[in-house]
Design a protein around this motif. Structure first.
Motif, PDB file in Angstrom:
ATOM      1  N   ALA A   1       0.857  -1.146   0.087  1.00 64.00           N
ATOM      2  CA  ALA A   1       0.332   0.013  -0.230  1.00 64.00           C
ATOM      3  C   ALA A   1       0.852   1.053   0.528  1.00 64.00           C
ATOM      4  O   ALA A   1       0.690   1.902  -0.953  1.00 64.00           O
ATOM      5  N   GLU A   2       2.134   1.249   0.674  1.00 68.17           N
ATOM      6  CA  GLU A   2       3.076   2.279   0.605  1.00 68.17           C
ATOM      7  C   GLU A   2       3.677   2.381  -0.509  1.00 68.17           C
ATOM      8  O   GLU A   2       3.737   3.795  -0.697  1.00 68.17           O
ATOM      9  N   ASP A   3       4.480   1.622  -1.182  1.00 65.77           N
ATOM     10  CA  ASP A   3       5.066   2.064  -2.289  1.00 65.77           C
ATOM     11  C   ASP A   3       4.134   1.786  -3.721  1.00 65.77           C
ATOM     12  O   ASP A   3       4.377   1.886  -4.555  1.00 65.77           O
ATOM     13  N   GLY A   4       2.947   1.417  -3.794  1.00 66.76           N
ATOM     14  CA  GLY A   4       1.731   1.401  -5.048  1.00 66.76           C
ATOM     15  C   GLY A   4       1.515   0.092  -5.117  1.00 66.76           C
ATOM     16  O   GLY A   4       0.800   0.880  -6.216  1.00 66.76           O
ATOM     17  N   SER A   5       1.879  -1.122  -4.947  1.00 64.19           N
ATOM     18  CA  SER A   5       1.709  -1.812  -5.487  1.00 64.19           C
ATOM     19  C   SER A   5       0.727  -2.667  -5.367  1.00 64.19           C
ATOM     20  O   SER A   5      -0.024  -2.936  -6.386  1.00 64.19           O
ATOM     21  N   LEU A   6       0.025  -2.632  -4.397  1.00 63.71           N
ATOM     22  CA  LEU A   6      -2.109  -3.017  -4.226  1.00 63.71           C
ATOM     23  C   LEU A   6      -1.906  -2.310  -6.031  1.00 63.71           C
ATOM     24  O   LEU A   6      -3.124  -2.441  -6.384  1.00 63.71           O
ATOM     25  N   GLU A   7      -2.206  -0.021  -5.764  1.00 64.30           N
ATOM     26  CA  GLU A   7      -3.284   0.135  -7.404  1.00 64.30           C
ATOM     27  C   GLU A   7      -2.700  -0.551  -8.376  1.00 64.30           C
ATOM     28  O   GLU A   7      -3.938  -0.662  -9.295  1.00 64.30           O
ATOM     29  N   GLN A   8      -1.365  -0.468  -8.621  1.00 64.29           N
ATOM     30  CA  GLN A   8      -0.713  -2.430  -9.827  1.00 64.29           C
ATOM     31  C   GLN A   8      -1.550  -3.124  -9.744  1.00 64.29           C
ATOM     32  O   GLN A   8      -2.218  -4.029 -10.993  1.00 64.29           O
TER      33      GLN A   8
ATOM     34  N   MET B   1      -4.879  -3.445  -8.292  1.00 63.78           N
ATOM     35  CA  MET B   1      -6.150  -4.309  -9.199  1.00 63.78           C
ATOM     36  C   MET B   1      -5.386  -3.221 -10.555  1.00 63.78           C
ATOM     37  O   MET B   1      -7.582  -4.411 -11.287  1.00 63.78           O
ATOM     38  N   LEU B   2      -4.810  -3.296 -11.024  1.00 61.50           N
ATOM     39  CA  LEU B   2      -4.662  -2.735 -12.590  1.00 61.50           C
ATOM     40  C   LEU B   2      -4.501  -3.939 -13.563  1.00 61.50           C
ATOM     41  O   LEU B   2      -4.672  -4.174 -14.948  1.00 61.50           O
ATOM     42  N   ALA B   3      -4.353  -4.983 -12.983  1.00 60.33           N
ATOM     43  CA  ALA B   3      -3.410  -6.711 -13.974  1.00 60.33           C
ATOM     44  C   ALA B   3      -4.245  -7.215 -14.095  1.00 60.33           C
ATOM     45  O   ALA B   3      -6.011  -7.331 -14.014  1.00 60.33           O
ATOM     46  N   PRO B   4      -4.485  -7.781 -15.208  1.00 57.36           N
ATOM     47  CA  PRO B   4      -5.402  -8.105 -16.002  1.00 57.36           C
ATOM     48  C   PRO B   4      -5.290  -9.756 -15.814  1.00 57.36           C
ATOM     49  O   PRO B   4      -6.420 -10.847 -16.261  1.00 57.36           O
ATOM     50  N   VAL B   5      -5.646 -10.383 -13.670  1.00 51.63           N
ATOM     51  CA  VAL B   5      -5.483 -11.284 -12.986  1.00 51.63           C
ATOM     52  C   VAL B   5      -6.657 -10.846 -12.036  1.00 51.63           C
ATOM     53  O   VAL B   5      -6.189  -9.622 -11.870  1.00 51.63           O
ATOM     54  N   PRO B   6      -7.090 -11.797 -11.719  1.00 52.11           N
ATOM     55  CA  PRO B   6      -8.170 -11.554 -10.805  1.00 52.11           C
ATOM     56  C   PRO B   6      -7.010 -10.903  -8.868  1.00 52.11           C
ATOM     57  O   PRO B   6      -6.480 -11.229  -8.752  1.00 52.11           O
ATOM     58  N   LEU B   7      -7.716  -9.856  -8.425  1.00 51.35           N
ATOM     59  CA  LEU B   7      -7.236  -9.262  -7.794  1.00 51.35           C
ATOM     60  C   LEU B   7      -7.293 -10.362  -6.497  1.00 51.35           C
ATOM     61  O   LEU B   7      -6.286 -10.435  -5.518  1.00 51.35           O
ATOM     62  N   GLY B   8      -8.278 -11.668  -5.906  1.00 47.60           N
ATOM     63  CA  GLY B   8      -8.323 -11.988  -5.125  1.00 47.60           C
ATOM     64  C   GLY B   8      -7.338 -12.829  -5.957  1.00 47.60           C
ATOM     65  O   GLY B   8      -7.103 -13.792  -4.212  1.00 47.60           O
ATOM     66  N   TRP B   9      -6.856 -13.471  -6.690  1.00 54.19           N
ATOM     67  CA  TRP B   9      -6.052 -14.442  -6.953  1.00 54.19           C
ATOM     68  C   TRP B   9      -4.126 -14.412  -6.219  1.00 54.19           C
ATOM     69  O   TRP B   9      -3.679 -14.786  -5.662  1.00 54.19           O
ATOM     70  N   LEU B  10      -4.070 -12.612  -6.427  1.00 51.90           N
ATOM     71  CA  LEU B  10      -3.388 -11.913  -6.371  1.00 51.90           C
ATOM     72  C   LEU B  10      -3.150 -11.653  -4.318  1.00 51.90           C
ATOM     73  O   LEU B  10      -1.431 -12.253  -4.140  1.00 51.90           O
ATOM     74  N   VAL B  11      -4.270 -11.831  -4.168  1.00 55.51           N
ATOM     75  CA  VAL B  11      -4.207 -12.263  -2.363  1.00 55.51           C
ATOM     76  C   VAL B  11      -3.892 -13.067  -2.087  1.00 55.51           C
ATOM     77  O   VAL B  11      -3.448 -13.336  -0.621  1.00 55.51           O
ATOM     78  N   GLY B  12      -4.806 -13.919  -2.709  1.00 54.14           N
ATOM     79  CA  GLY B  12      -4.006 -15.096  -2.025  1.00 54.14           C
ATOM     80  C   GLY B  12      -3.004 -15.959  -2.188  1.00 54.14           C
ATOM     81  O   GLY B  12      -2.629 -16.338  -1.167  1.00 54.14           O
ATOM     82  N   VAL B  13      -1.838 -15.389  -3.552  1.00 49.57           N
ATOM     83  CA  VAL B  13      -1.128 -15.880  -3.260  1.00 49.57           C
ATOM     84  C   VAL B  13       0.094 -14.894  -2.314  1.00 49.57           C
ATOM     85  O   VAL B  13       0.670 -15.303  -1.422  1.00 49.57           O
ATOM     86  N   ARG B  14      -0.229 -13.364  -2.401  1.00 49.90           N
ATOM     87  CA  ARG B  14       0.545 -13.089  -1.278  1.00 49.90           C
ATOM     88  C   ARG B  14      -0.076 -13.647   0.198  1.00 49.90           C
ATOM     89  O   ARG B  14       0.720 -14.119   1.241  1.00 49.90           O
ATOM     90  N   THR B  15      -1.003 -14.723   0.238  1.00 53.00           N
ATOM     91  CA  THR B  15      -1.592 -14.950   1.826  1.00 53.00           C
ATOM     92  C   THR B  15      -0.793 -15.985   2.277  1.00 53.00           C
ATOM     93  O   THR B  15      -0.214 -16.759   2.835  1.00 53.00           O
ATOM     94  N   PHE B  16      -0.171 -16.583   0.848  1.00 58.49           N
ATOM     95  CA  PHE B  16       0.208 -18.377   0.698  1.00 58.49           C
ATOM     96  C   PHE B  16       1.807 -17.953   1.788  1.00 58.49           C
ATOM     97  O   PHE B  16       1.960 -18.588   2.214  1.00 58.49           O
ATOM     98  N   MET B  17       2.484 -17.386   0.667  1.00 58.02           N
ATOM     99  CA  MET B  17       3.955 -16.475   1.008  1.00 58.02           C
ATOM    100  C   MET B  17       3.661 -16.297   2.444  1.00 58.02           C
ATOM    101  O   MET B  17       4.478 -16.076   3.010  1.00 58.02           O
ATOM    102  N   HIS B  18       2.435 -15.201   3.093  1.00 55.86           N
ATOM    103  CA  HIS B  18       2.656 -15.105   4.763  1.00 55.86           C
ATOM    104  C   HIS B  18       2.211 -16.111   5.568  1.00 55.86           C
ATOM    105  O   HIS B  18       3.354 -16.566   5.973  1.00 55.86           O
ATOM    106  N   TRP B  19       1.856 -17.997   4.556  1.00 54.90           N
ATOM    107  CA  TRP B  19       2.215 -18.371   6.037  1.00 54.90           C
ATOM    108  C   TRP B  19       3.356 -19.041   5.617  1.00 54.90           C
ATOM    109  O   TRP B  19       3.597 -19.968   6.794  1.00 54.90           O
ATOM    110  N   ALA B  20       3.591 -19.366   4.778  1.00 60.89           N
ATOM    111  CA  ALA B  20       4.441 -20.020   4.007  1.00 60.89           C
ATOM    112  C   ALA B  20       6.183 -19.689   4.608  1.00 60.89           C
ATOM    113  O   ALA B  20       6.870 -19.997   5.182  1.00 60.89           O
TER     114      ALA B  20
END
Length: 230
Positions: free
Chosen positions: A84-91, A93-112
């Motif tokens: 959120a601080e470096d503007g990646s979240l805005e990118q 939202m503009l990505a050609p893949v669902p935002l939920g998919w990126l959130v799921g990948v980040r959550t998996f990385m947090h768990w790992a």
């Protein structure tokens, strides 16, 4: 159409995972904090309760579960904060893949990076708490089902507070009520096993909750991020 969309999903997941791994390597000291915090909690409990094996064994499942829960909670506020601080979240939202998919990948990385090292260290921590070895498989099974569920629930809370400054205490207050049922069923399955009861009921509930969270939590977190950034 599915074949055309699959490489995009896989490529975006790979790129995000590699980026997170590079950032994690640059902040190796910060990455070790959750594991060291959990180890410190377990050691303090072991010292405070004395060296009696019966006392330690009776509270070992609860202590290990609380240590893992608090370690994940320690790193929860930073789940989306840097993006959120470096503007990646805005990118995102503009990505050609669902935002939920990126959130799921980040959550998996947090768990790992937070729960998986503790899951691997659980046999050592269980020996430190004098947990009977017959109960170790149940403890590992409950942690394997419960820790991803904690990360998914935490992702929703982190997304709700991503637009706020200094929201560490608020994240804890919002996440803990959601974490309590997972803690109860996770530690309760090991306690039931120690009493000669069948722990499969609690494990099945954890598994059902994990399946529901895998489906719903990334979508809810994505919606919260959109609301926070608009």
């Amino acid at each position: 159409m599915s074949r055309a969309s699959t490489p995009g999903l896989a490529g975006s997941a790979k790129a995000l995972l590699l980026r997170d791994l590079r950032l994690l390597w640059r902040r190796r000291g910060d990455a070790l904090q959750p594991a060291l915090f959990a180890l410190l909690v377990v050691v303090l409990f072991a010292l405070a309760l004395g060296g009696e094996s019966d006392v330690l064994a009776s509270v070992a499942p609860a202590v290990l579960w609380v240590a893992v829960l608090l370690a994940g909670l320690l790193a929860l506020d930073t789940l989306f904060r840097g993006d959120a601080e470096d503007g990646s979240l805005e990118q995102w939202m503009l990505a050609p893949v669902p935002l939920g998919w990126l959130v799921g990948v980040r959550t998996f990385m947090h768990w790992a990076t937070t729960a998986l090292p503790l899951l691997l260290a659980t046999p050592f921590l269980a020996e430190l708490m004098q947990l009977p070895r017959a109960q170790l498989p149940i403890l590992l099974a409950s942690l394997a089902l419960g820790t991803p569920l904690l990360s998914l629930l935490g992702a929703v809370v982190a997304a709700l507070t991503v637009g706020m400054r200094r929201s560490g205490i608020l994240v804890a207050l919002l996440a803990l009520p959601l974490y309590v049922p997972v803690l109860v069923f996770g530690a309760g399955s090991v306690a039931a096993s120690s009493q000669g009861l069948d722990p499969s009921g609690a494990l099945l509930l954890l598994g059902a909750g994990l399946v529901m969270a895998i489906v719903l939590a990334p979508l809810a977190a994505a919606a919260a991020i959109r609301i926070a950034l608009n």
